[in-house]
Design a protein around this motif. Structure first.
Motif, short mmCIF file in Angstrom:
data_model
loop_
_atom_site.label_atom_id
_atom_site.label_comp_id
_atom_site.label_asym_id
_atom_site.label_seq_id
_atom_site.Cartn_x
_atom_site.Cartn_y
_atom_site.Cartn_z
N ALA A 1 -6.65 -17.50 1.76
CA ALA A 1 -6.87 -18.86 1.25
C ALA A 1 -8.33 -19.26 1.45
N ARG A 2 -8.90 -18.97 2.62
CA ARG A 2 -10.30 -19.28 2.89
C ARG A 2 -11.21 -18.49 1.96
N ALA A 3 -10.91 -17.23 1.75
CA ALA A 3 -11.74 -16.40 0.88
C ALA A 3 -11.68 -16.90 -0.56
N SER A 4 -10.51 -17.25 -1.03
CA SER A 4 -10.38 -17.75 -2.41
C SER A 4 -11.13 -19.08 -2.59
N ILE A 5 -10.99 -19.96 -1.63
CA ILE A 5 -11.69 -21.24 -1.71
C ILE A 5 -13.20 -21.03 -1.68
N SER A 6 -13.66 -20.10 -0.85
CA SER A 6 -15.10 -19.83 -0.78
C SER A 6 -15.64 -19.28 -2.10
N SER B 1 -17.93 -19.18 7.06
CA SER B 1 -17.74 -19.37 5.62
C SER B 1 -18.85 -20.24 5.03
N ILE B 2 -19.20 -21.31 5.73
CA ILE B 2 -20.27 -22.17 5.25
C ILE B 2 -21.60 -21.42 5.23
#
Length: 87
Positions: free
Chosen positions: A69-74, A16-17
């Motif tokens: 959740a990870r995708a939305s935050i990204s 993700s980073i």
């Protein structure tokens, strides 16, 4: 937490980073070139790549709730960071 799960989550975080950094650098290049139309292409490319990563994470056994959740935050981080850095 099992060692395998920790590795999965660590790789998910690092991926993700990495994707965020690539998108931010691409937007920085567009800002230097004064090409505002390319900004939308980068954002849509980022979203499509996130969807593919979601698919791969689903195959790896990561829960849908955590993946989305990870995708939305990204995506939110991409918009916030790019706004403050380039606009």
């Amino acid at each position: 937490m099992k060692e395998k799960e920790r590795r999965l989550f660590f790789n998910m975080f690092i991926g993700s980073i990495g994707l965020l950094l690539i998108a931010i650098v691409a937007m920085g290049h567009l800002v230097e070139e004064f090409n505002s139309g390319g900004y939308l292409m980068i954002v849509f490319g980022f979203i499509l790549t996130m969807n593919y990563i979601n698919y791969l994470e689903e195959k790896a056994g990561i829960s849908k709730k955590l993946t989305w959740a990870r995708a939305s935050i990204s995506i939110v981080l991409l918009f916030v960071v790019s706004y403050f850095l380039y606009f």
